[in-house]
Design a protein around this motif. Sequence first.
Motif, PDB file in Angstrom:
ATOM      1  N   LEU A  52       4.874 -18.893 -17.657  1.00 28.03           N
ATOM      2  CA  LEU A  52       4.928 -19.422 -19.030  1.00 28.03           C
ATOM      3  C   LEU A  52       3.914 -20.534 -19.236  1.00 28.03           C
ATOM      4  CD1 LEU A  52       8.770 -19.513 -19.780  1.00 28.03           C
ATOM      5  CD2 LEU A  52       7.079 -17.858 -20.590  1.00 28.03           C
ATOM      6  N   LYS A  88      10.886 -21.631 -11.594  1.00 29.59           N
ATOM      7  CA  LYS A  88      11.502 -20.943 -12.732  1.00 29.59           C
ATOM      8  C   LYS A  88      11.685 -21.969 -13.843  1.00 29.59           C
ATOM      9  CE  LYS A  88      15.660 -18.100 -13.616  1.00 29.59           C
ATOM     10  NZ  LYS A  88      16.876 -17.541 -12.973  1.00 29.59           N
ATOM     11  N   ALA A 101      13.181 -20.513 -21.296  1.00 28.22           N
ATOM     12  CA  ALA A 101      12.770 -19.347 -22.097  1.00 28.22           C
ATOM     13  C   ALA A 101      13.577 -19.210 -23.379  1.00 28.22           C
ATOM     14  CB  ALA A 101      12.812 -18.049 -21.287  1.00 28.22           C
ATOM     15  N   SER A 102      13.956 -20.371 -23.952  1.00 28.46           N
ATOM     16  CA  SER A 102      14.710 -20.377 -25.206  1.00 28.46           C
ATOM     17  C   SER A 102      13.954 -21.140 -26.274  1.00 28.46           C
ATOM     18  CB  SER A 102      16.071 -21.050 -24.989  1.00 28.46           C
ATOM     19  OG  SER A 102      16.821 -21.025 -26.196  1.00 28.46           O
ATOM     20  N   ASN A 132       8.484 -17.276 -16.098  1.00 28.26           N
ATOM     21  CA  ASN A 132       9.282 -16.651 -17.153  1.00 28.26           C
ATOM     22  C   ASN A 132      10.658 -16.247 -16.622  1.00 28.26           C
ATOM     23  OD1 ASN A 132       9.871 -15.547 -19.638  1.00 28.26           O
ATOM     24  ND2 ASN A 132       8.150 -14.120 -19.661  1.00 28.26           N
ATOM     25  N   ASP A 134      14.836 -14.585 -18.194  1.00 31.26           N
ATOM     26  CA  ASP A 134      15.692 -14.280 -19.330  1.00 31.26           C
ATOM     27  C   ASP A 134      16.230 -15.608 -19.862  1.00 31.26           C
ATOM     28  OD1 ASP A 134      16.111 -11.252 -19.483  1.00 31.26           O
ATOM     29  OD2 ASP A 134      16.507 -11.615 -17.361  1.00 31.26           O
ATOM     30  N   GLU A 135      16.342 -15.695 -21.184  1.00 33.76           N
ATOM     31  CA  GLU A 135      16.763 -16.938 -21.828  1.00 33.76           C
ATOM     32  C   GLU A 135      18.017 -17.518 -21.160  1.00 33.76           C
ATOM     33  OE1 GLU A 135      17.482 -16.482 -26.017  1.00 33.76           O
ATOM     34  OE2 GLU A 135      17.930 -18.608 -26.299  1.00 33.76           O
ATOM     35  N   ASN A 142      14.471  -9.634 -17.558  1.00 36.95           N
ATOM     36  CA  ASN A 142      13.508 -10.589 -18.119  1.00 36.95           C
ATOM     37  C   ASN A 142      13.080 -10.207 -19.548  1.00 36.95           C
ATOM     38  OD1 ASN A 142      11.344 -12.766 -16.287  1.00 36.95           O
ATOM     39  ND2 ASN A 142      11.523 -12.670 -18.510  1.00 36.95           N
ATOM     40  N   SER A 145      13.734 -12.936 -22.700  1.00 35.14           N
ATOM     41  CA  SER A 145      12.973 -14.181 -22.829  1.00 35.14           C
ATOM     42  C   SER A 145      12.516 -14.345 -24.274  1.00 35.14           C
ATOM     43  CB  SER A 145      11.744 -14.130 -21.920  1.00 35.14           C
ATOM     44  OG  SER A 145      10.848 -15.167 -22.260  1.00 35.14           O
ATOM     45  N   SER A 163      17.480 -12.569 -13.599  1.00 30.55           N
ATOM     46  CA  SER A 163      16.735 -13.274 -14.609  1.00 30.55           C
ATOM     47  C   SER A 163      15.456 -13.936 -14.092  1.00 30.55           C
ATOM     48  CB  SER A 163      17.617 -14.352 -15.242  1.00 30.55           C
ATOM     49  OG  SER A 163      17.950 -15.351 -14.299  1.00 30.55           O
TER      50      SER A 163
END
Lengths: 494, 96
Positions: A52, A88, A101-102, A132, A134-135, A142, A145, A163
């Motif tokens: 990210l 992460k 990732a939110s 990156n 998952d939120e 993933n 995200s 995630s």
Amino acid sequence: MVNRSSRTSDNSFLPAHVLRDRLDAREISSAELASSTFQRISTTDSQLNAVLRTTEPEANSAAEDADRRLRGSGPEPGPLTGIPVLLKDNMSMTGVETTAASKILSGYVPPYDAEVVTRLKEAGAVIVGKSNLDEFAMGSSNEHSAFGAAKNPWDVARVPGGSSGGAAAAVAAGEAVIALGSDTGGSIRQPAALCGVVGMKPTYGLVSRYGLIAFASSLDQIGPITRDVQDCADTLNVIASHDPKDSTSVERPFDDFGGKIGQDIDGMRLGVPKEYLVDGIEPGVRSAFEDSLEVLRSLGASIEETSLPLTDQALAVYYIIAPSEASANLSRYDGVKYGAAAEDGLNAAELSQHTRGELFGDEVKRRILIGTYALSAGYYDAYYKKAQQVRTLIRQEFTEGFEQFDALVTPTSPTVAFEAGARMDDPYQMYLADVCTLPVNIAGLPGISVPCGFSEEMPVGLQFIGPQFGDDTVLQVAHSYEQATDWHRSHPPL
Amino acid sequence: MESLTSDELRHVATLANLHLTDDEVEKYRHQLTGILAHVQSLQQVDTDGVEPTGHATASNTVLRKDDSSTPLNREDVLENAPTTSGEFIRVRAVLD
């Protein structure tokens, strides 16, 4: 065996302990390693979206410090000194945007370091960026995200798992030597399996969660994603600690987690719980798993089928406990204290409801709703308390299993990486991706996934599960298996 | 298990402090009904007299000494708030 490209002249796919030898021999400097890491990220990550953001200024300065340390000035260098590490993006680092990732945390810049970041910095590791996910670490692909899905480097049409999908994809693609992930129901081990790298969830409480953005506090645990098992042990030695800032951090003397690495596994008793060879297991995964058992037998391990009947209930236990804890943990995001907020013109209550409704993603809202329902008046006993009671029985079942066996061995995931989009319309199908990993979190056990073959030209993972605080045993058996095979030397043709 | 009604789903969303659109209410109503049907399997497990597990590694309540320590830097913390006023975080009207 799938024949994969080999670039031994390139540092991109070497494990940290080999790179450390090269650093010691002055064949390469930490500054050069950092620079080649950023080069690699800039050439490959446009296809993967695994990273990210990068942290060049911090990394360049850390690399210069590491080089001085490697030349004898300052504290004694350790196994991670000068090694590029990715975090992460649910781990806080001072001055570096941390979003989980939110959208609700976009723009959030932590004013403090997570304990694992403090420990990495002290060890001389070079933190190169944020990966990156998952939120809020809620997902198995993933794809949840807010900043776009990460892709699997073996086939970019497929998911990297989740995630910690970005972390696993990055290590597999040579964009980082080591990544730290977090694992609540399989979020380190499942993406490691799907991307063909090593991933470990340590015993609950070994690694401080201070500064880890909370998802489900009784299940969350930070752990390493690496290119081989030795690196995994070396990283765990750095990040494990008793931390008074995390009240669930365990207070016990830590030995060398890699202390048993290299000891043979002749006579080791390994159990194969039959419930993990579920109906949905793909034939190619089953056959790679069975071949792995032959390798373990050839190393002298005894392998016996066993039964953990409550495995079938673990998914239900998990999908009550994890969302319940998440609904409480995520209540802090109200658009007032930090992160982003909804538009003007609302009163305080509306601001909070709109901020959450507009800025949380679909899966996060779904889990908050499940958890809130399970904790609400009239349903608490039937759902949350019941799940906690079955959790006790699942722990007991594992405890009894470890009276007979030194470790359990299972597939990490019933399938190889699936096509992007394939499970997005059916949350329950997505949840099934973690069926082999989440019982380990429910019982707080150590688990590791190592590469064990290919199916459909995609990597397959083998999971070893140990008793609580049997992290060294899990690393020993995983290392023994790994060294008898070549799977960990394969890397994607990217 | 019976389907959750829209009113039930809206009640849960209110408890969760989530503003949902009508389409979301419909979608989550169906999805939650499905997920809750799956987790009903737990009711088959006999848990009479079984203590619930909160954390997998036994931990007692951990206390620390009431010593003062250096707090986070105020400017850095305020920097993260969407709206501030001087040394304070600005909050919207609680009572209209």
